[in-house]
Design a protein around this motif. Structure first.
Motif, PDB file in Angstrom:
ATOM      1  N   ALA A  63       0.600  -1.165  -0.063  1.00 39.50           N
ATOM      2  CA  ALA A  63       0.110  -0.041  -0.086  1.00 39.50           C
ATOM      3  C   ALA A  63       0.845   1.318  -0.038  1.00 39.50           C
ATOM      4  CB  ALA A  63      -1.059   0.089   1.342  1.00 39.50           C
ATOM      5  N   LEU A  64       1.742   1.369   0.953  1.00 40.56           N
ATOM      6  CA  LEU A  64       2.740   2.449   0.766  1.00 40.56           C
ATOM      7  C   LEU A  64       3.410   2.535  -0.292  1.00 40.56           C
ATOM      8  CD1 LEU A  64       3.313   4.790   2.780  1.00 40.56           C
ATOM      9  CD2 LEU A  64       5.396   3.481   3.702  1.00 40.56           C
ATOM     10  N   ALA A  65       4.185   1.611  -0.833  1.00 36.34           N
ATOM     11  CA  ALA A  65       4.734   1.709  -2.077  1.00 36.34           C
ATOM     12  C   ALA A  65       3.988   2.057  -3.215  1.00 36.34           C
ATOM     13  CB  ALA A  65       5.645   0.392  -2.085  1.00 36.34           C
ATOM     14  N   GLY A  66       2.826   1.595  -3.311  1.00 39.46           N
ATOM     15  CA  GLY A  66       2.202   1.856  -4.401  1.00 39.46           C
ATOM     16  C   GLY A  66       1.308   3.187  -4.513  1.00 39.46           C
ATOM     17  N   TYR A  67       0.648   3.604  -3.298  1.00 36.66           N
ATOM     18  CA  TYR A  67      -0.295   4.795  -3.249  1.00 36.66           C
ATOM     19  C   TYR A  67       0.307   5.726  -2.045  1.00 36.66           C
ATOM     20  CZ  TYR A  67      -3.180   1.450  -5.462  1.00 36.66           C
ATOM     21  OH  TYR A  67      -3.654   0.384  -6.276  1.00 36.66           O
ATOM     22  N   GLY A  68       1.405   5.577  -1.291  1.00 39.44           N
ATOM     23  CA  GLY A  68       2.081   6.491  -0.456  1.00 39.44           C
ATOM     24  C   GLY A  68       2.380   7.910  -1.065  1.00 39.44           C
ATOM     25  N   LEU A 104       9.424   3.754   4.059  1.00 46.50           N
ATOM     26  CA  LEU A 104       9.831   2.601   3.395  1.00 46.50           C
ATOM     27  C   LEU A 104      11.275   2.122   3.516  1.00 46.50           C
ATOM     28  CD1 LEU A 104       8.170   2.944  -0.161  1.00 46.50           C
ATOM     29  CD2 LEU A 104       7.804   1.147   1.649  1.00 46.50           C
ATOM     30  N   PRO A 105      12.184   2.838   3.843  1.00 48.37           N
ATOM     31  CA  PRO A 105      13.561   2.269   3.987  1.00 48.37           C
ATOM     32  C   PRO A 105      13.857   1.327   5.396  1.00 48.37           C
ATOM     33  CG  PRO A 105      13.825   4.495   3.466  1.00 48.37           C
ATOM     34  CD  PRO A 105      12.320   4.283   3.717  1.00 48.37           C
ATOM     35  N   THR A 150     -10.534   3.106   4.070  1.00 51.60           N
ATOM     36  CA  THR A 150      -9.387   3.579   4.041  1.00 51.60           C
ATOM     37  C   THR A 150      -8.088   3.149   4.613  1.00 51.60           C
ATOM     38  OG1 THR A 150     -10.530   5.920   3.948  1.00 51.60           O
ATOM     39  CG2 THR A 150      -8.266   6.063   4.480  1.00 51.60           C
ATOM     40  N   ALA A 151      -6.908   3.193   4.208  1.00 52.31           N
ATOM     41  CA  ALA A 151      -5.888   2.252   4.508  1.00 52.31           C
ATOM     42  C   ALA A 151      -5.149   3.314   5.479  1.00 52.31           C
ATOM     43  CB  ALA A 151      -5.155   2.021   3.300  1.00 52.31           C
ATOM     44  N   PHE A 152      -4.538   2.712   6.621  1.00 57.25           N
ATOM     45  CA  PHE A 152      -3.437   3.446   7.549  1.00 57.25           C
ATOM     46  C   PHE A 152      -2.171   2.617   7.652  1.00 57.25           C
ATOM     47  CE2 PHE A 152      -7.682   4.742   8.188  1.00 57.25           C
ATOM     48  CZ  PHE A 152      -7.784   6.195   8.482  1.00 57.25           C
ATOM     49  N   LEU A 153      -1.225   3.252   7.897  1.00 62.37           N
ATOM     50  CA  LEU A 153       0.003   2.587   8.536  1.00 62.37           C
ATOM     51  C   LEU A 153      -0.019   2.679   9.958  1.00 62.37           C
ATOM     52  CD1 LEU A 153       2.710   1.112   7.483  1.00 62.37           C
ATOM     53  CD2 LEU A 153       3.534   3.458   7.412  1.00 62.37           C
TER      54      LEU A 153
END
Length: 401
Positions: A105-110, A119-120, A200-203
């Motif tokens: 999710a984060l890699a594609g939509y963040g 991400l690192p 909705t998506a959350f980290l």
């Protein structure tokens, strides 16, 4: 009886770098994973040290951008790495697949800012992720989830959309691989009305206040991989950890699942290959009626069918991966690969137990464990009944009511 390292599979890899990568994985498997797989599974030990090693070796972020700590590898290569890991121990192979799913999710939509910040560490910093979609009352019907995220504070942007402030998440997620031990969770929560458009998506950090895990489920297989409910009791998450737009979460989830299903397919073929290797080893060494049992036609045909299903499944998941790598639609092929490969794994592992006869039914040989582990692969990332629905919709359109 300790597991043997899996027999090397002849692979069609696109680059010298990919060949070196698979050689590295095989070395780690032979030295660190396979020798202790049976013992650790029996003891219910989660090998966090292996995931730390894989992270240090750059193997937890293979399909992602190297600008953020990933490996820049095509899915065609990443999936074959998963197969190698799952053949040695499914807890590890599936764990890497789940971690990759949690990063999707984060890699594609963040935003670039979110990606640079998080991400690192997620891809190469030793962190381990989990994916939170399912709930006690919403499994296959994921769009009916009830975990809520309510905005607290913030303001209104020039476009009229609310922004800033915190979100407060309340609810329960179920069947979460790495539940209670993950360092971060990609969480899907309801922020609007009913149905898919209100999600909705959350980290969410693994140590967030108000987040707790139930006692892990007692499962028939994969005892080393913790699966648990997660309770969100007013977990406060800043808006900066919202991934994508409000209401975009379900589309993000479906996108992640298409890729995740390929991961499950590769893991299934890994388990099936390990079972076939054990069956061949036993059948060529076991003597009955003065000759190896592999000489008998009934058993030879079983082995031939097992090998054929494995080769077909491998070809199917790789074909889907190549579509993904080319930027072409692959949802239908991902569902087909997940369906075929996991059904094949169940059949192959069951047949492997049969080849070993009474010994196959004992814990002295790993095939009984492979059979128990194969079963869950027909269930996770969408049951195989759901896969058939997905495929049929691609072929004939949505169901009429």
């Amino acid at each position: 009886m300790p597991d043997r390292a899996p027999q090397p599979v002849e692979r069609q890899l696109p680059t010298e770098e990919a060949r070196d990568l698979v050689a590295l994985v095989r070395d780690i498997v032979q030295r660190e994973i396979a020798p202790r797989a049976a013992e650790q599974e029996d003891a219910g030990h989660f090998p966090r040290e292996i995931f730390t090693l894989l992270s240090e070796a750059g193997l937890l972020g293979l399909p992602y951008d190297s600008d953020f700590g990933g490996g820049d590898q095509p899915y065609e290569v990443y999936l074959q790495v998963l197969e190698e890991l799952a053949a040695a121990r499914l807890t590890v192979g599936l764990g890497v697949s789940v971690h990759s799913l949690a990063c999707h999710a984060l890699a594609g939509y963040g935003t670039k800012e979110q990606q640079s910040e998080h991400l690192p560490a997620m891809l190469g910093g030793g962190l381990l992720g989990a994916y939170c979609l399912s709930e006690p009352a919403s499994g296959s019907d994921a769009a009916s989830l009830r975990t809520k995220a309510v905005r607290d504070g913030g303001g209104t942007s020039p476009s009229g959309a609310e922004s800033g402030g915190d979100w407060v998440i309340t609810g329960t997620k179920a069947w979460i691989t790495h539940g209670g031990i993950a360092d971060f969770y990609t969480v899907l929560a309801r922020t609007g009305g009913e149905g898919a458009r209100g999600i909705t998506a959350f980290l969410v950090p693994g140590d967030a206040e108000g987040l707790s895990a139930a006692v892990p489920e007692k499962k028939m297989g994969m005892k080393g991989s913790p699966t648990a409910q997660l309770h969100f009791d007013g977990v406060r998450v800043p808006d900066a950890r919202r991934i994508g737009e409000e209401g975009q979460g379900f589309a993000i989830a479906l996108s992640a699942l298409d890729s995740g299903r390929l991961g499950i397919a590769a893991c299934a073929i890994g388990v099936a290959q390990a079972a076939l290797d054990e069956a061949l080893e036993y059948a060529t060494g076991r003597q009955q009626f003065g000759r190896p049992i592999a000489d008998f036609q009934g058993l030879r045909f079983m082995l031939a069918d097992m090998a054929t299903q494995i080769e077909a499944g491998r070809a199917l998941y790789l074909a889907a991966a190549r579509l993904r790598d080319a930027g072409r639609p692959f949802s239908r092929q991902a569902a087909m690969a997940k369906l075929f490969c996991t059904d094949a794994a169940m059949k192959v592992t069951t047949d492997a137990v049969q080849v070993l006869g009474g010994y196959g039914y004992t814990a002295d040989f790993p095939v009984e464990r492979f059979m128990r582990e194969a079963k869950v692969l027909q269930i996770v990332e969408g049951t195989n009944q759901i896969q058939r629905m997905v495929i049929a919709r691609h072929l004939a359109g949505p169901e009429t009511r």
